[in-house]
Design an enzyme around this catalytic site. Sequence first.
Site, PDB file in Angstrom:
ATOM      1  N   ASP A 152     -40.145  16.764 -53.754  1.00 31.46           N
ATOM      2  CA  ASP A 152     -39.460  16.803 -55.048  1.00 31.46           C
ATOM      3  C   ASP A 152     -39.702  18.144 -55.723  1.00 31.46           C
ATOM      4  O   ASP A 152     -40.162  19.098 -55.094  1.00 31.46           O
ATOM      5  CB  ASP A 152     -39.891  15.606 -55.928  1.00 31.46           C
ATOM      6  CG  ASP A 152     -41.373  15.594 -56.244  1.00 31.46           C
ATOM      7  OD1 ASP A 152     -41.998  16.672 -56.274  1.00 31.46           O
ATOM      8  OD2 ASP A 152     -41.922  14.496 -56.476  1.00 31.46           O
ATOM      9  N   HIS A 162     -39.267  19.080 -63.461  1.00 29.28           N
ATOM     10  CA  HIS A 162     -37.950  19.723 -63.501  1.00 29.28           C
ATOM     11  C   HIS A 162     -37.927  20.834 -64.547  1.00 29.28           C
ATOM     12  O   HIS A 162     -37.398  21.924 -64.308  1.00 29.28           O
ATOM     13  CB  HIS A 162     -36.854  18.695 -63.819  1.00 29.28           C
ATOM     14  CG  HIS A 162     -36.697  17.671 -62.739  1.00 29.28           C
ATOM     15  ND1 HIS A 162     -35.644  16.796 -62.698  1.00 29.28           N
ATOM     16  CD2 HIS A 162     -37.465  17.376 -61.659  1.00 29.28           C
ATOM     17  CE1 HIS A 162     -35.771  15.998 -61.636  1.00 29.28           C
ATOM     18  NE2 HIS A 162     -36.874  16.341 -60.998  1.00 29.28           N
TER      19      HIS A 162
HETATM   20  O1  T3D Z   1     -44.838  11.158 -60.671  1.00 28.29           O
HETATM   21  C1  T3D Z   1     -44.987  12.211 -60.126  1.00 28.29           C
HETATM   22  O2  T3D Z   1     -45.612  13.065 -60.747  1.00 28.29           O
HETATM   23  C2  T3D Z   1     -44.508  12.460 -58.726  1.00 28.29           C
HETATM   24  C3  T3D Z   1     -44.647  13.848 -58.319  1.00 28.29           C
HETATM   25  C4  T3D Z   1     -45.166  14.154 -57.128  1.00 28.29           C
HETATM   26  C5  T3D Z   1     -45.305  15.570 -56.775  1.00 28.29           C
HETATM   27  C6  T3D Z   1     -46.377  15.838 -55.752  1.00 28.29           C
HETATM   28  O3  T3D Z   1     -46.855  16.956 -55.785  1.00 28.29           O
HETATM   29  S1  T3D Z   1     -46.869  14.669 -54.609  1.00 28.29           S
HETATM   30  C7  T3D Z   1     -48.079  15.535 -53.627  1.00 28.29           C
HETATM   31  C8  T3D Z   1     -49.448  15.555 -54.280  1.00 28.29           C
HETATM   32  N1  T3D Z   1     -50.387  16.419 -53.612  1.00 28.29           N
HETATM   33  C9  T3D Z   1     -51.036  16.087 -52.474  1.00 28.29           C
HETATM   34  O4  T3D Z   1     -50.807  15.043 -51.900  1.00 28.29           O
HETATM   35  C10 T3D Z   1     -52.089  17.062 -51.984  1.00 28.29           C
HETATM   36  C11 T3D Z   1     -53.425  16.362 -51.804  1.00 28.29           C
HETATM   37  N2  T3D Z   1     -54.442  17.292 -51.425  1.00 28.29           N
HETATM   38  C12 T3D Z   1     -54.647  17.698 -50.142  1.00 28.29           C
HETATM   39  O5  T3D Z   1     -53.956  17.306 -49.231  1.00 28.29           O
HETATM   40  C13 T3D Z   1     -55.802  18.623 -49.915  1.00 28.29           C
HETATM   41  O6  T3D Z   1     -56.642  18.602 -51.052  1.00 28.29           O
HETATM   42  C14 T3D Z   1     -55.352  20.070 -49.651  1.00 28.29           C
HETATM   43  C15 T3D Z   1     -54.763  20.166 -48.229  1.00 28.29           C
HETATM   44  C16 T3D Z   1     -54.338  20.561 -50.663  1.00 28.29           C
HETATM   45  C17 T3D Z   1     -56.585  21.028 -49.737  1.00 28.29           C
HETATM   46  O7  T3D Z   1     -57.586  20.563 -48.873  1.00 28.29           O
HETATM   47  P1  T3D Z   1     -59.077  21.144 -49.013  1.00 28.29           P
HETATM   48  O8  T3D Z   1     -59.863  20.555 -47.885  1.00 28.29           O
HETATM   49  O9  T3D Z   1     -59.012  22.618 -49.141  1.00 28.29           O
HETATM   50  O10 T3D Z   1     -59.622  20.618 -50.400  1.00 28.29           O
HETATM   51  P2  T3D Z   1     -60.084  19.123 -50.765  1.00 28.29           P
HETATM   52  O11 T3D Z   1     -61.557  18.988 -50.502  1.00 28.29           O
HETATM   53  O12 T3D Z   1     -59.172  18.133 -50.186  1.00 28.29           O
HETATM   54  O13 T3D Z   1     -59.859  19.118 -52.363  1.00 28.29           O
HETATM   55  C18 T3D Z   1     -60.805  19.704 -53.282  1.00 28.29           C
HETATM   56  C19 T3D Z   1     -60.876  18.813 -54.489  1.00 28.29           C
HETATM   57  O14 T3D Z   1     -59.591  18.755 -55.121  1.00 28.29           O
HETATM   58  C20 T3D Z   1     -61.228  17.373 -54.097  1.00 28.29           C
HETATM   59  O15 T3D Z   1     -61.993  16.823 -55.163  1.00 28.29           O
HETATM   60  P3  T3D Z   1     -63.590  16.618 -55.002  1.00 28.29           P
HETATM   61  O16 T3D Z   1     -63.799  15.788 -53.771  1.00 28.29           O
HETATM   62  O17 T3D Z   1     -64.148  18.017 -54.840  1.00 28.29           O
HETATM   63  O18 T3D Z   1     -64.001  15.950 -56.273  1.00 28.29           O
HETATM   64  C21 T3D Z   1     -59.881  16.712 -54.034  1.00 28.29           C
HETATM   65  O19 T3D Z   1     -59.947  15.331 -54.257  1.00 28.29           O
HETATM   66  C22 T3D Z   1     -59.174  17.386 -55.209  1.00 28.29           C
HETATM   67  N3  T3D Z   1     -57.713  17.327 -55.045  1.00 28.29           N
HETATM   68  C23 T3D Z   1     -56.974  17.930 -54.106  1.00 28.29           C
HETATM   69  N4  T3D Z   1     -55.699  17.631 -54.275  1.00 28.29           N
HETATM   70  C24 T3D Z   1     -55.624  16.831 -55.352  1.00 28.29           C
HETATM   71  C25 T3D Z   1     -56.918  16.628 -55.844  1.00 28.29           C
HETATM   72  N5  T3D Z   1     -57.180  15.868 -56.907  1.00 28.29           N
HETATM   73  C26 T3D Z   1     -56.121  15.303 -57.521  1.00 28.29           C
HETATM   74  N6  T3D Z   1     -54.858  15.455 -57.104  1.00 28.29           N
HETATM   75  C27 T3D Z   1     -54.559  16.206 -56.042  1.00 28.29           C
HETATM   76  N7  T3D Z   1     -53.288  16.394 -55.687  1.00 28.29           N
END
Ligand code: T3D
Length: 257
Positions: A139, A84
Site C-alpha cells: 500500500d 496517502h
Molecule cells: O493500517 C495501516 O496502517 C496499514 C498500513 C500498513 C503499511 C505497512 O507498512 S505494513 C508493513 C509493516 N512493516 C513490517 O512488517 C516490517 C517488520 N519489520 C521487519 O521485518 C524487520 O524489523 C526488518 C526486516 C525491517 C529489520 O530487521 P532487523 O533484524 O534489522 O531489525 P529487528 O530486530 O527486526 O527490529 C528492531 C526493532 O524494531 C525490534 O524491536 P526490539 O526487539 O528491539 O524491541 C522490532 O520489533 C522493531 N520493529 C521493526 N519493525 C517494526 C518494529 N516495531 C514496530 N513496527 C514495525 N513495523
Amino acid sequence: MPEVESTRDGAVQTITLNRPDVLNAFNAAMHAALQDGLKEAARDAEVRAVVVTGAGRGFCVGQDLTEFREAPGDIGDRLRSGYHRTILAIRSLEKPVVAAVNGAAAGAGVSLALACDIRVAADSASFVPAFVNIGLVPDSGGTFLVRRLLGYGRAFEWLATGRRLTAAEAHAWGLVSEVVESDALAARAAEVAGELAALPTRAIGWTKRLLDSAETSTLEEQLELEAQLQTVATQTADFREGVAAFLEKRPPRFTGS
Ligand code: T3D
C-alpha cells in the site's frame, strides 16, 4: 521526543523521522509531523530541496505493528488519513526530495523512499517490501511506485516474495542512485540536495509534475501540459538568468524564482 526533527542548512531542509526504537515505524503522530515538515518546505520559498532520513539504524519500517496487537480497526481510513497524505505531500511538493536511506526500509517505508525523487543509500541499508510477510497487499503507493521503477516482472517477484534487498542489489536494480559508506551518508545526501537546490527550482518542480503526469497521460495530453508549463517557465527569473548566463559565457546564478 518529537516524532520528526526538522533542520535547515541554507536552502536544504532535512526532515528526520525520529522513532529510532522501532526503526522509525509509522504512527499517526509521525505522519502528522512529517506532513507538517513537508508543508513548511512547500511554504518557505527559501527551501529549495528537502532530505528525508531516519534517526538511528533504520530508515522507516512502515506501520508500527505494535498497534496491530489489538484489532487493527478501519485500515482503509488509516491509510487515507495518514499514508496517502504523506505520499501525496512528497509527490505534490514542487521541490526535489532526496531520501537518505540510512538503514532498513520496510513496508510503507519502502513506499516512502520510492516516493522521493532520488535515493542515496548507506551500504547498511536494506529494502524489504514486508507487506506479504504479514499477509497484506502493498500500500501507500507501493504497487504504483515499484512497478514504475522496476517494470511488472521484477515488481511482482519482489512484492510477492517480500525478499530483503541489500543496498547493492537495490542499486543494481536502479532503485537507488548511489550507495555510500554509512558514515558518509548524511554528508553525501546534503551534497546531492545542495546541488539540486542551486538549480532552477520552479523548473525542477514542474519537471517532477510532468514526469508524474506522464504515467497516466496520452502523448497529446502530455504535449499540452509541457507546452503550458514551458509557457510559465519562460516567465521565471531563472529562465532569464539561464539564457543571459549562456550568452555571456558565465555560470548561471539561479535563485529559484
Ligand atoms: O493500517 C495501516 O496502517 C496499514 C498500513 C500498513 C503499511 C505497512 O507498512 S505494513 C508493513 C509493516 N512493516 C513490517 O512488517 C516490517 C517488520 N519489520 C521487519 O521485518 C524487520 O524489523 C526488518 C526486516 C525491517 C529489520 O530487521 P532487523 O533484524 O534489522 O531489525 P529487528 O530486530 O527486526 O527490529 C528492531 C526493532 O524494531 C525490534 O524491536 P526490539 O526487539 O528491539 O524491541 C522490532 O520489533 C522493531 N520493529 C521493526 N519493525 C517494526 C518494529 N516495531 C514496530 N513496527 C514495525 N513495523
